[in-house]
Design an enzyme around this catalytic site. Structure first.
Site, PDB file in Angstrom:
ATOM      1  N   SER A  55       3.688  -2.322  10.226  1.00  0.00           N
ATOM      2  CA  SER A  55       5.145  -2.249  10.362  1.00  0.00           C
ATOM      3  C   SER A  55       5.856  -3.560   9.988  1.00  0.00           C
ATOM      4  CB  SER A  55       5.516  -1.790  11.770  1.00  0.00           C
ATOM      5  OG  SER A  55       4.985  -0.493  12.016  1.00  0.00           O
ATOM      6  N   ASN A  79       0.861  -1.182   0.000  1.00  0.00           N
ATOM      7  CA  ASN A  79       0.000   0.000   0.000  1.00  0.00           C
ATOM      8  C   ASN A  79       0.901   1.237   0.000  1.00  0.00           C
ATOM      9  OD1 ASN A  79      -1.848   2.005   0.496  1.00  0.00           O
ATOM     10  ND2 ASN A  79      -2.252   1.412   2.626  1.00  0.00           N
ATOM     11  N   LYS A 138       0.038   4.232  -0.201  1.00  0.00           N
ATOM     12  CA  LYS A 138      -0.647   5.380   0.421  1.00  0.00           C
ATOM     13  C   LYS A 138      -0.503   6.625  -0.473  1.00  0.00           C
ATOM     14  CE  LYS A 138       0.350   3.403   4.889  1.00  0.00           C
ATOM     15  NZ  LYS A 138       0.062   3.508   6.298  1.00  0.00           N
ATOM     16  N   GLU A 152      -5.069  -5.482  10.535  1.00  0.00           N
ATOM     17  CA  GLU A 152      -4.100  -4.412  10.721  1.00  0.00           C
ATOM     18  C   GLU A 152      -4.378  -3.703  12.043  1.00  0.00           C
ATOM     19  OE1 GLU A 152      -2.218  -3.252   6.729  1.00  0.00           O
ATOM     20  OE2 GLU A 152      -3.839  -1.871   7.141  1.00  0.00           O
ATOM     21  N   GLY A 195       2.431   2.079  10.638  1.00  0.00           N
ATOM     22  CA  GLY A 195       3.308   3.236  10.469  1.00  0.00           C
ATOM     23  C   GLY A 195       4.000   3.674  11.745  1.00  0.00           C
ATOM     24  N   GLU A 235      -6.801   4.211   7.970  1.00  0.00           N
ATOM     25  CA  GLU A 235      -6.713   5.661   7.713  1.00  0.00           C
ATOM     26  C   GLU A 235      -8.021   6.186   7.120  1.00  0.00           C
ATOM     27  OE1 GLU A 235      -2.988   5.381   5.602  1.00  0.00           O
ATOM     28  OE2 GLU A 235      -2.077   4.772   7.498  1.00  0.00           O
ATOM     29  N   HIS A 246      -9.336   0.638   5.015  1.00  0.00           N
ATOM     30  CA  HIS A 246      -8.034   0.842   5.667  1.00  0.00           C
ATOM     31  C   HIS A 246      -8.258   1.737   6.888  1.00  0.00           C
ATOM     32  CE1 HIS A 246      -3.973   2.291   6.409  1.00  0.00           C
ATOM     33  NE2 HIS A 246      -3.561   1.204   5.793  1.00  0.00           N
TER      34      HIS A 246
HETATM   35  C1  PEP Z   1      -0.611  -0.086   5.868  1.00  0.00           C
HETATM   36  O1  PEP Z   1      -0.664   1.061   5.484  1.00  0.00           O
HETATM   37  O2  PEP Z   1      -1.504  -0.883   5.523  1.00  0.00           O
HETATM   38  C2  PEP Z   1       0.491  -0.488   6.740  1.00  0.00           C
HETATM   39  C3  PEP Z   1       0.453  -1.658   7.300  1.00  0.00           C
HETATM   40  O3  PEP Z   1       1.498   0.434   6.926  1.00  0.00           O
HETATM   41  P1  PEP Z   1       2.968   0.175   7.576  1.00  0.00           P
HETATM   42  O4  PEP Z   1       3.491  -1.114   6.952  1.00  0.00           O
HETATM   43  O5  PEP Z   1       3.768   1.367   7.180  1.00  0.00           O
HETATM   44  O6  PEP Z   1       2.772   0.015   9.036  1.00  0.00           O
END
Ligand code: PEP
Length: 249
Positions: free
Chosen positions: A212, A12, A14, A166, A172, A98, A96
């Site tokens: 992460s 992703n 973003k 997630e 992040g 976000e 997601h």
């Molecule tokens: C994501 O945006 O779905 C995600 C898991 O981000 P990150 O790997 O940066 O934590």
């Protein structure tokens, strides 16, 4: 992981990248040796979706990061699943964290998008996960079961769904769930599917982990029986994404 479930790794991107940066990402993906037993999907920002599709080899599929619940019409600023398909996208991420927590998307809206995108012929990656305060209050499974219930109320065909677990506190932040923490939730989601949908769907549906994930922790997470792949944010912009794609060994 069960052999019946093909490993799935999504990247992703973003709201990151420009043509120059995307050229670099496509270059390392095209040159990299990607395990053919893994589905590899990247999600560029909408405006670069077609550009990325044209640059990437056919080993890598392309997803959108979001979509709307209608095919066309007076919905300024929105993008339909049909448009995503038209420019070469085959998947879409829905719900997601976000979008849920910054844009205020509800469980029902996420479920509606998921179903509509499926009906338009896209594979869908709905995301579920708890916030830190919810985990600390022992509400992790209450939150996930609520998000899953909204999805299950709308979805009738699970064969084109890949669920992403997630935990919001791990996205992040550099704080990855331990393989044990992730496995525990994945197993409970699978159990929920078994009870609520049926045993075949529970066995066949891929549940991927996001939060992460890096080249250095992917292999340990991938060893867990209910972790069927990853959704990767930050590290999907870097060559270490190849290591994550190949984490299953
Ligand atoms: C994501 O945006 O779905 C995600 C898991 O981000 P990150 O790997 O940066 O934590």
């Amino acid at each position: 992981m069960s052999n019946e479930r093909k490993f799935f790794v999504g990247g992703n991107w973003k709201m990151n990248g420009d043509k120059k940066a995307i050229d670099g990402i496509c270059d390392f993906l095209n040159k990299g040796s990607l395990n053919s037993n893994t589905d590899v999907v990247v999600a560029p920002p909408y405006c670069y979706l077609q550009y990325s599709r044209e640059k990437l080899s056919s080993k890598v599929q392309v997803a959108a990061q979001n979509c709307y619940t209608k095919k066309e019409g007076a919905f300024t600023g929105e993008i339909s699943p049909a448009m995503i398909k038209d420019i070469g996208g085959t998947w879409v991420i829905t719900g997601h964290s976000e979008r849920r927590h910054i844009m205020g998307e509800t469980d029902e809206f996420v479920a509606e998008k998921t179903r509509f995108a499926q009906d338009c012929g896209l594979g869908v990656i709905p995301c579920v996960g708890e916030k830190l305060e919810e985990r600390e209050a022992n509400q992790t499974m209450d939150v996930i079961n609520r998000q899953m219930k909204a999805l299950a109320d709308k979805i009738s065909d699970w064969s084109t769904v890949v669920i992403a677990y997630e935990p919001v506190w791990a996205i992040g932040t550099g704080k990855t769930a331990t393989p044990e923490q992730a496995q525990e939730v994945h197993a409970q989601i699978r159990e929920w599917l078994k009870k609520t949908v049926n045993a075949d769907v529970a066995k066949a549906t891929r549940i991927i982990y996001g939060g992460s994930v890096k080249g250095s922790n992917a292999a340990e997470l991938a060893k867990k029986p209910d972790i069927d792949g990853f959704l990767v944010g930050g590290a999907s912009l870097k060559p270490e994404f190849i290591e994550i794609v190949n984490a299953q060994g």
